[in-house]
Design an enzyme around this catalytic site. Sequence first.
Site, PDB file in Angstrom:
ATOM      1  N   TYR A  49       0.862  -1.181   0.000  1.00 16.59           N
ATOM      2  CA  TYR A  49       0.000   0.000   0.000  1.00 16.59           C
ATOM      3  C   TYR A  49       0.897   1.228   0.000  1.00 16.59           C
ATOM      4  CZ  TYR A  49      -4.353   2.527   0.647  1.00 16.59           C
ATOM      5  OH  TYR A  49      -5.426   3.355   0.474  1.00 16.59           O
ATOM      6  N   LYS A 104     -20.487 -20.515  -9.673  1.00 16.97           N
ATOM      7  CA  LYS A 104     -19.656 -20.441 -10.879  1.00 16.97           C
ATOM      8  C   LYS A 104     -18.257 -19.949 -10.526  1.00 16.97           C
ATOM      9  CE  LYS A 104     -20.972 -20.422 -14.773  1.00 16.97           C
ATOM     10  NZ  LYS A 104     -21.185 -21.339 -15.897  1.00 16.97           N
TER      11      LYS A 104
END
Length: 398
Positions: A49, A104
Site C-alpha cells: 500500500y 460459478k
Amino acid sequence: MTTVNDPLVQPDLNVPVTDDEIFEAHEGGKLDIAVTRPIADPRALSIVYTPGVAKVSRAIAEDAELARRYTWTNRLVAVVSDGTAVLGLGDIGPRAALPVMEGKSALFKTFGGLNSIPLVLDTTDVDEIVETLVRLRPSFGAVNLEDVSAPRCFELEKRLIEALDCPVMHDDQHGTAIILLAALRGANTVLGRPIEDERIVIAGAGASGVACANFLLSAGAGDVTVLDSRGIIHVGRDGLNPVKAELATRSNKADLRGGLAEALDGADVFVGLSGSTVPEDLIATMAPESIVFALSNPDPEIHPDVARKHAAIVATGRSDFPNQINNSLAFPGVFRGALDAGARRITERMKLAAAEAIAAVAAEDLSADYIVPSGVDPRVAPEVAAAVARAAKEDGVA
C-alpha cells in the site's frame, strides 16, 4: 488404492444430499478474498500500500498494458447475470441468482485457477447492461454471461463482443454446446457410429437449445430438429423470431411438422433443454440404440431409469446420476485458455477444441455409463485450457 483425488473416482450416488447440507454449504456465501502476500509488518504494508503502491500506479498510468502484470485483471472473470433464466427456475431476479453466480466463481477457482467476481445486475435492459460492463472493463479480463433469458441473450452477447476487447462467452449457450458435443462424441464412440449419420432432436429453443443446434451442425451432425413450445421449428412457420427463423433455414432437413411425437419417431438422439416432461412412450419410438440426454435441471425431462428401458445411453445434467453433462467441464478451461493466450475473443475453433479435449480425457475409459469425465476430474480444465490456447493462436486472436 483409490483416493478422493483420483480423477476417475465416482461419488456414491446412493447417498442423498440433504437440505441441511445444502443450506449449510451456502451459509455466508461460497467465496472469500485472500491476499497473495502477507502484510505482517510496516515494511510489507509500505510495499503493498502507500507509499510503495504509488510507483506501480504511476507505471500503469504511463503504460496501461502493465495492468496485466501488476494487477489481477488479467486473471479475473466477471460472472454476470440479470437473473432472468436461472437454471430451470426461470426469472427469479438478480438476488436469487447470486448463489448460482457464486457457485460459478467457486468452480472457476477450483478447476481453472482463475479469480472471478459475481455481478448480478438489477436491470434487464440490454443497453444498460452493455454500458455497465463497458464502464467496468478496466476491472476484469473476461466476461462470463450467465442465466440471461432468450432472445435478449443473443443480442447482449453480440454487442458485448463488439464493445469489449476481451473474451466474452454466454455459458448457457456455448458452455452447454461444448459439453454436449463432447458427450455425444463419447456416446457415439461407444456405439460405433458417426455424428454425420444421426438425426438429433433438441427440445428447447432458448439460449442453450439454439446454441447447441448451431454447434452440432457446425460439427457435422446429419440433421438437427429443434422444437419450441409451439412445436417443430421449420421454414415458413408463423411467429418465429429472427434467431429461430434463421435456424430454420439450416435445420430440420427432413422438413418435419408437428410436435415432439413427430420429431422423436425414429430419431437417434434426444437432447432435452426445455424443462418439459417427455412421456416414456415417445422415447420408445426412437431408433434402436438411441441416445437420451435429459438435461433440464433440477428435474430431467424423463427419469433416467425410465429412459434406459429404451435408450442405449442416457445422460442428465445432475451429479447424482451417471453421465452428468454439466458446463463445469467446459467453462473453467475455456476461459483459462483464452486468458493464457491473451485472446481478444472466443472463436468457434476454440470451442470445438474444448469439446475435443473433454472427449479425449474420457476416451480410454468409455462405457455406456461413462461418456464424459467426472465433473471433478482435475485433468479436464488443464487439457481444455491448452487446447483452447492453441486454437486461439491458430485463429490469430491471441
